[in-house]
Design a protein around this motif. Structure first.
Motif, PDB file in Angstrom:
ATOM      1  N   ALA A   1       0.830  -1.204   0.000  1.00 13.58           N
ATOM      2  CA  ALA A   1       0.000   0.000   0.000  1.00 13.58           C
ATOM      3  C   ALA A   1       0.865   1.254   0.000  1.00 13.58           C
ATOM      4  O   ALA A   1       0.407   2.328  -0.391  1.00 13.58           O
ATOM      5  CB  ALA A   1      -0.938  -0.007   1.202  1.00 13.58           C
ATOM      6  N   PHE A   2       2.132   1.128   0.413  1.00 13.53           N
ATOM      7  CA  PHE A   2       3.054   2.263   0.362  1.00 13.53           C
ATOM      8  C   PHE A   2       3.220   2.762  -1.081  1.00 13.53           C
ATOM      9  O   PHE A   2       3.485   3.928  -1.306  1.00 13.53           O
ATOM     10  CB  PHE A   2       4.430   1.878   0.912  1.00 13.53           C
TER      11      PHE A   2
ATOM     12  N   GLY B   1       0.581   5.353  -1.749  1.00 14.52           N
ATOM     13  CA  GLY B   1       0.540   6.538  -0.915  1.00 14.52           C
ATOM     14  C   GLY B   1       0.392   6.338   0.578  1.00 14.52           C
ATOM     15  O   GLY B   1       0.446   7.303   1.333  1.00 14.52           O
ATOM     16  N   TRP B   2       0.195   5.131   1.047  1.00 14.36           N
ATOM     17  CA  TRP B   2       0.117   4.928   2.493  1.00 14.36           C
ATOM     18  C   TRP B   2       1.481   5.216   3.089  1.00 14.36           C
ATOM     19  O   TRP B   2       2.509   4.964   2.467  1.00 14.36           O
ATOM     20  CB  TRP B   2      -0.306   3.491   2.795  1.00 14.36           C
ATOM     21  N   SER B   3       1.507   5.768   4.286  1.00 15.32           N
ATOM     22  CA  SER B   3       2.776   6.009   4.966  1.00 15.32           C
ATOM     23  C   SER B   3       2.574   5.804   6.460  1.00 15.32           C
ATOM     24  O   SER B   3       1.454   5.631   6.924  1.00 15.32           O
ATOM     25  CB  SER B   3       3.308   7.411   4.675  1.00 15.32           C
TER      26      SER B   3
ATOM     27  N   GLN C   1       1.037  14.151   4.636  1.00 15.93           N
ATOM     28  CA  GLN C   1       1.578  12.943   4.036  1.00 15.93           C
ATOM     29  C   GLN C   1       0.750  11.698   4.365  1.00 15.93           C
ATOM     30  O   GLN C   1       1.146  10.600   4.052  1.00 15.93           O
ATOM     31  CB  GLN C   1       3.017  12.714   4.487  1.00 15.93           C
TER      32      GLN C   1
ATOM     33  N   PHE D   1      -2.412   8.984   4.156  1.00 14.63           N
ATOM     34  CA  PHE D   1      -2.967   8.318   2.980  1.00 14.63           C
ATOM     35  C   PHE D   1      -4.426   8.695   2.762  1.00 14.63           C
ATOM     36  O   PHE D   1      -5.270   8.455   3.628  1.00 14.63           O
ATOM     37  CB  PHE D   1      -2.837   6.811   3.114  1.00 14.63           C
TER      38      PHE D   1
ATOM     39  N   PRO E   1      -6.894   7.903  -0.374  1.00 15.82           N
ATOM     40  CA  PRO E   1      -6.978   7.300  -1.711  1.00 15.82           C
ATOM     41  C   PRO E   1      -7.649   8.240  -2.710  1.00 15.82           C
ATOM     42  O   PRO E   1      -8.518   9.033  -2.351  1.00 15.82           O
ATOM     43  CB  PRO E   1      -7.810   6.040  -1.493  1.00 15.82           C
TER      44      PRO E   1
ATOM     45  N   GLY F   1       7.907   3.021  -0.586  1.00 13.48           N
ATOM     46  CA  GLY F   1       6.777   3.056  -1.515  1.00 13.48           C
ATOM     47  C   GLY F   1       7.233   3.279  -2.945  1.00 13.48           C
ATOM     48  O   GLY F   1       6.712   2.665  -3.885  1.00 13.48           O
TER      49      GLY F   1
END
Length: 140
Positions: free
Chosen positions: A94-95, A98-100, A107, A109, A111, A129
């Motif tokens: 998922a990184f 954009g997940w962090s 920053q 996430f 979607p 990511g």
């Protein structure tokens, strides 16, 4: 077969071809499994505000993480093709979209659309990511 694909100790393409001989499929899960402890410039250090996450910060530089994760994915794919492997399964993250580790901040996430599917554009915030998004590009 379990292989160490990290850095200079990683196997050569010839070694991978030897291991892949007669194999129908390869499941590629090898990678530094989380962001670098040293963030790239202008990126907030991941995990500093979220110490309870199971994935830790990796003891490698962002460039080392990118080298190991992307170049070894490319090497693995080239060897799989040369050995006649019919299917490669790549473990992304998922990184990549954009997940962090940081919370719902600039920053965090969010979607682009729901549900999240294969068409969701990569928007990585961290070197990990980015390495996963680039790994996906190698496979295309």
């Amino acid at each position: 077969v379990l292989l160490d694909l990290a850095g200079d100790a990683g196997p050569t393409g010839a070694k991978l071809c030897e291991v892949f001989a007669g194999v129908d499929a390869v499941v590629h899960c090898a990678a530094w499994p989380g962001p670098s402890a040293t963030p790239p410039p202008a990126v907030v250090a991941s995990g500093r505000s979220c110490p309870d996450f199971g994935i830790g910060l990796e003891d490698t530089s962002p460039s080392g993480l990118l080298r190991d994760n992307v170049m070894m994915t490319a090497c693995l794919c080239e060897a799989a093709v040369a050995a006649g492997v019919r299917r490669v399964v790549f473990s992304s993250s998922a990184f990549a979209i954009g997940w962090s580790h940081v919370g719902p901040t600039a920053q965090g996430f969010i979607p682009a659309s729901l549900p999240i599917d294969e068409k969701h554009a990569p928007r990585p915030f961290e070197s990990y990511g980015l390495s996963k998004a680039m790994g996906e590009a190698v496979l295309e």
